[in-house]
Design an enzyme around this catalytic site. Structure first.
Site, PDB file in Angstrom:
ATOM      1  N   GLU A   1       0.813  -1.223   0.000  1.00 47.91           N
ATOM      2  CA  GLU A   1       0.000   0.000   0.000  1.00 47.91           C
ATOM      3  C   GLU A   1       0.842   1.266   0.000  1.00 47.91           C
ATOM      4  OE1 GLU A   1      -0.532  -2.646   1.878  1.00 47.91           O
ATOM      5  OE2 GLU A   1      -2.625  -3.263   1.684  1.00 47.91           O
TER       6      GLU A   1
ATOM      7  N   PHE B   1     -11.477  -7.704  13.737  1.00 48.06           N
ATOM      8  CA  PHE B   1     -10.388  -8.139  12.865  1.00 48.06           C
ATOM      9  C   PHE B   1     -10.070  -7.034  11.855  1.00 48.06           C
ATOM     10  CE2 PHE B   1      -8.939 -10.376   8.957  1.00 48.06           C
ATOM     11  CZ  PHE B   1      -7.697 -10.733   9.444  1.00 48.06           C
ATOM     12  N   GLN B   2      -8.815  -6.686  11.772  1.00 52.91           N
ATOM     13  CA  GLN B   2      -8.319  -5.631  10.879  1.00 52.91           C
ATOM     14  C   GLN B   2      -8.996  -4.290  11.137  1.00 52.91           C
ATOM     15  OE1 GLN B   2      -8.173  -7.279   6.825  1.00 52.91           O
ATOM     16  NE2 GLN B   2      -6.120  -7.996   7.341  1.00 52.91           N
TER      17      GLN B   2
ATOM     18  N   LYS C   1     -17.666  -1.353   6.001  1.00 57.79           N
ATOM     19  CA  LYS C   1     -18.147  -2.302   5.002  1.00 57.79           C
ATOM     20  C   LYS C   1     -19.670  -2.293   4.875  1.00 57.79           C
ATOM     21  CE  LYS C   1     -17.088  -6.934   3.334  1.00 57.79           C
ATOM     22  NZ  LYS C   1     -16.428  -8.222   3.622  1.00 57.79           N
TER      23      LYS C   1
ATOM     24  N   MET D   1      24.313   8.981   1.778  1.00 60.31           N
ATOM     25  CA  MET D   1      24.124  10.274   2.450  1.00 60.31           C
ATOM     26  C   MET D   1      24.395  10.150   3.951  1.00 60.31           C
ATOM     27  SD  MET D   1      23.639  13.381   1.874  1.00 60.31           S
ATOM     28  CE  MET D   1      22.647  13.963   0.501  1.00 60.31           C
TER      29      MET D   1
END
Ligand SMILES: Cc1ncc(C[n+]2csc(CCOP(=O)(O)OP(=O)(O)O)c2C)c(N)n1
Lengths: 584, 187
Positions: A52, A114-115, A164, A482
């Site tokens: 993502e 969940f999630q 949802k 760097m």
């Protein structure tokens, strides 16, 4: 007449009505109804990323190279948290994005389902604005508002969190035209009295400089056009931040190069010694100002910015102008012309003599080699062989990023995509995916460092799947270059964990992903390797083995003013001392 | 004078600009922030203060316009003049924020706070507490044979002063609402 439809269908309809052609995303349980709708249509293309974070950077690349908002769709919980780095990146660089996240159903919110993650809570400080939509009736309007807020005023990322059950439920669809946007209308026009005050300063200035930033590019192509007109008409020198490259052409006569920590000597000296600094769409970032109390001590400062909070945040200015760059420049030019197009030409001539003397220092000079590829040389050759092509450049973060900014020429806005404010390693590869998706026939190159590139290398899979012929130009120094440079300058050459051990074989890696790679270590073969990379019809990884301990100069050590730049190796070891050592 | 009315988004044209902008002295300002009464609006305002390291001395919030769905957040904050300006500009940037008023620079204002004091004691202390409450015009809201709850409305200074007096007399609990404020006059 209102149309009834499910929330999931509404999402897709709203995107279509917003003119969206591409969504970067990754599915999961909480967004399945939306993915089902995406499956059943052909107008919007969905690019399946591999992580993502990659989706958000790809959307940033898409947005910056098109001027349109980038759109991301991810699932709840880990999908949303993986997007956080990209959101922060977009917030700091003012990139318009609309990110849609799935959420557990409303009746489960707060139960540690969940999630489940508190997505609006987590992303509140890294979005311009965000919404949790608990009612399908409000969904369409909220998405339209998210687009409006993302692109209006100072652009930035917005996020809409959609449970949802809201996706499954029926509601009435509202078009963008019918959605409420009047509650967010930032001021576009600048105050005429203030603009006139700036015109008066322009007429009298002896040592003026335009200091421009990403705001010019965000304001749209018209703003870049007006800037060019203003620079040509006044004959004032112009420098830009990392984010503003391309708004004024690097081939332009008045261009004195990028300024800042790794900016050009002439640009930083002009900033230090000027008597009038005209900041257009930049924000006095600490990479630019160096030591604040010694920043351009003798100048009057004007600042044009659409965000009132940018003004006087870091540097106190004499003429603040709140407004959109394009609108303000239009008024500025009109007023200046109507008053007779005056400048202090004699003083300007002397000022240019001084600037040309600084230019003669040739601060980008480096010692080349015919046995080892110098990273500067690699970028120079890349520039030489791709100049004039329909080219877009992205970068990762580190020395290579600075060398790309120093040695490549950008002549149009939106051709240069880099992570400026957040300095996000792992930005460049996914950004190049997004740029290529928006410009299928263009040459899209990611100038990368080996360490940064590994951070989001999974996106090579996306490039191969969607036939995006992105070119990965890796300056491989087997170091976190760097970081190593700072350890040399600040920590007595104790190179603590700044090397890249166990690097993959990039050629085999390319093959494993189903594309092509080549390694090059001999300067005499570099041109041929670049030509092969460009000619290849598909994604390509060019592993350029470069000098391992090259440092990036010029450099203003942190805590120092513009006129104490390091120009080369002799001055560099242990150069950062005292108070500067605590700065980053 | 309307120029003193700090509109959302403006950073200047206030009398405030006439002061030394680089002064390092800390000032206390009372800000009234009008926000859409929507989920998370308060969190955005508080998050701004904590995220950017600003001070909150007092904060009150309640819906003030039911039909218009707006709430008024009153914040008492401290900072140098530059920081106060920055706070106001940052508040103005929050999307659901309609208006930011700096009551401290917009002319005289009325500032009031309500506080409840539970004071436990018997004998002389109890008599003295009641006598002081009378002087401060605090009301007795609850009493038992060995305690009172006083209600006091006033400026934060007055509440502070009363609390100091009650402490040796058996103050066991104190609840304060924080400051609510309005500018004086017909505007
Ligand atoms: C996500 C992230 N982690 C850490 C850093 C700190 N950092 C800045 S540059 C750099 C090294 C980059 O190495 P490389 O990509 O190989 O580029 P080079 O400097 O060698 O050109 C690091 C670790 C960062 N900018 N971003």
């Amino acid at each position: 007449m209102t149309r009834q439809m499910t929330g999931a269908k509404m999402v897709v309809q709203a995107l279509k009505d917003q003119g969206v052609d591409t969504v970067f995303g990754y599915p999961g349980g909480a967004v399945l109804p939306i993915y089902d709708e995406i499956f059943q249509q052909n107008e919007i293309q969905h690019v399946l990323v591999r992580h993502e974070q990659g989706a958000v950077h790809a959307a940033e690349g898409y947005a910056r190279s098109t001027g349109k908002p980038g759109v991301v769709l991810v699932t709840s919980g880990p999908g949303a948290t993986n997007a956080v780095t990209g959101l922060t990146d977009a917030l700091l660089d003012s990139i318009p994005l609309v990110v849609l996240t799935g959420q557990v159903p409303t009746f489960m919110i707060g139960t540690d389902g969940f999630q489940e993650a508190d997505t609006v809570g987590i992303t509140r400080p890294c979005t311009k604005h965000n919404w949790l939509v608990k009612d399908t009736e409000k969904l369409a309007e909220t998405i339209h508002q998210a687009f409006h807020v993302a692109v209006t005023g100072r652009p930035g990322p917005t996020l809409v969190d959609i449970p949802k059950d809201v996706q499954f439920a029926q509601g009435s669809y509202v078009t963008p035209q019918k959605s409420r946007t009047d509650n967010y209308q930032p001021q576009m026009k600048g105050d005429i009295a203030d603009i006139t005050a700036l015109v008066e300063m322009i007429e009298a200035a002896e040592r003026p400089v335009f200091y421009t930033g990403g705001g010019v590019i965000n304001s749209g192509p018209g703003a870049s056009q007006l800037l060019r007109e203003l620079v040509e008409a006044t004959g004032f020198p112009i420098t830009s931040t990392l984010m503003g490259l391309g708004a004024y052409p690097a081939t332009g006569e008045k261009w004195i190069g990028m300024l800042g920590m790794h900016g050009l000597y002439e640009a930083n000296m002009a900033m230090h010694d000027c008597d009038l600094m005209i900041n257009i769409g930049a924000r006095f970032d600490d990479r630019i100002t160096g030591r604040i109390d010694a920043f351009s001590p003798g100048s009057k400062k004007a600042h044009i910015d659409i965000d009132p909070s940018s003004i006087n945040k870091v540097v106190r200015v004499d003429v603040p102008i709140v407004g959109d760059v394009g609108h303000v420049l239009e008024d500025l030019l009109r007023i200046w012309k109507s008053r007779g197009r005056k400048t202090n030409t004699d003083a300007l001539k002397t000022w240019w003599t001084q600037i040309n003397a600084w230019r003669d220092v040739k601060c980008l000079t480096y010692t080349n080699s015919d046995t080892i590829i110098k990273p500067q040389y690699a970028v120079e050759r890349l520039e030489a062989l791709t100049r004039g092509k329909d080219r877009y450049v992205t970068t990762e973060v580190g020395q290579h990023q600075m060398w790309a900014a120093q040695f490549m020429d950008f002549n149009e806005p939106g051709r240069w995509m880099t992570s400026g404010g957040l300095g996000t390693m792992g930005y460049g590869l996914p950004a190049s995916v997004g740029v290529q998706q928006a410009h299928p026939d263009a040459l899209v190159i990611n100038v990368a460092g080996d360490a940064s590139w590994l951070m989001n290398m999974q996106e090579m899979g996306t490039a191969v799947q969607f036939r995006l012929p992105i070119k990965q130009f890796i300056l491989n120094n087997e170091r976190l270059g760097m970081v190593r440079q700072w350890q040399q300058l600040l920590h007595g050459e104790r190179y603590s964990h700044s090397w890249s051990d166990s690097l993959p074989d990039f050629v085999k890696l390319a093959e494993a992903f189903g594309c092509k790679g080549r390694v090059v270590s001999n300067p005499s073969e570099l041109d041929d390797a670049i030509e092969e990379m460009m000619a290849y019809d598909g994604p390509f990884i060019l592993d350029v083995l470069v000098e391992k301990h090259e440092n990036c100069f010029p450099m203003i050590p942190s805590g120092e003013p513009h006129n104490s730049m390091l120009l080369g190796e002799v001055e560099a070891t242990d150069a950062i001392r005292g108070k500067g050592a605590t700065l980053v | 004078m309307s120029a003193l009315n700090i509109k959302k988004g403006s950073t200047k044209k206030s009398a405030y600009e006439l002061r030394d902008p680089n002064a390092e002295v800390f000032e206390t300002h009372t800000l009234a922030v009008i926000v859409d009464n929507e989920a998370g609006a308060l969190a955005r305002v508080i998050g701004l203060f904590s995220g950017r390291g600003y001070n909150i001395d007092s904060l009150t919030v309640a819906e003030v316009d039911h039909l218009g769905h707006t709430s008024r957040i009153t914040i008492v904050t401290r900072g140098t003049p530059a920081i106060i300006e920055q706070i106001k500009a940052q508040l103005g940037r929050i999307v659901p924020v309609h208006d930011v008023h700096d009551l401290t620079v917009e002319g005289p204002s009325v500032e009031r706070e309500l506080a409840l004091f539970k004071v436990r004691g018997t004998g002389n202390d109890r008599v003295e507490a009641l006598r002081l409450a009378d002087i401060f015009r605090a009301n007795v809201m609850d009493s038992t044979l060995e305690s009172f709850i006083f209600e006091l409305t006033g400026t934060p200074d007055k509440v502070d002063a009363f609390a100091e007096l009650m402490r040796p007399l058996g103050l066991v609990e104190l609840a304060r609402t924080g400051v609510a404020a309005l500018s004086r006059g017909s505007e």
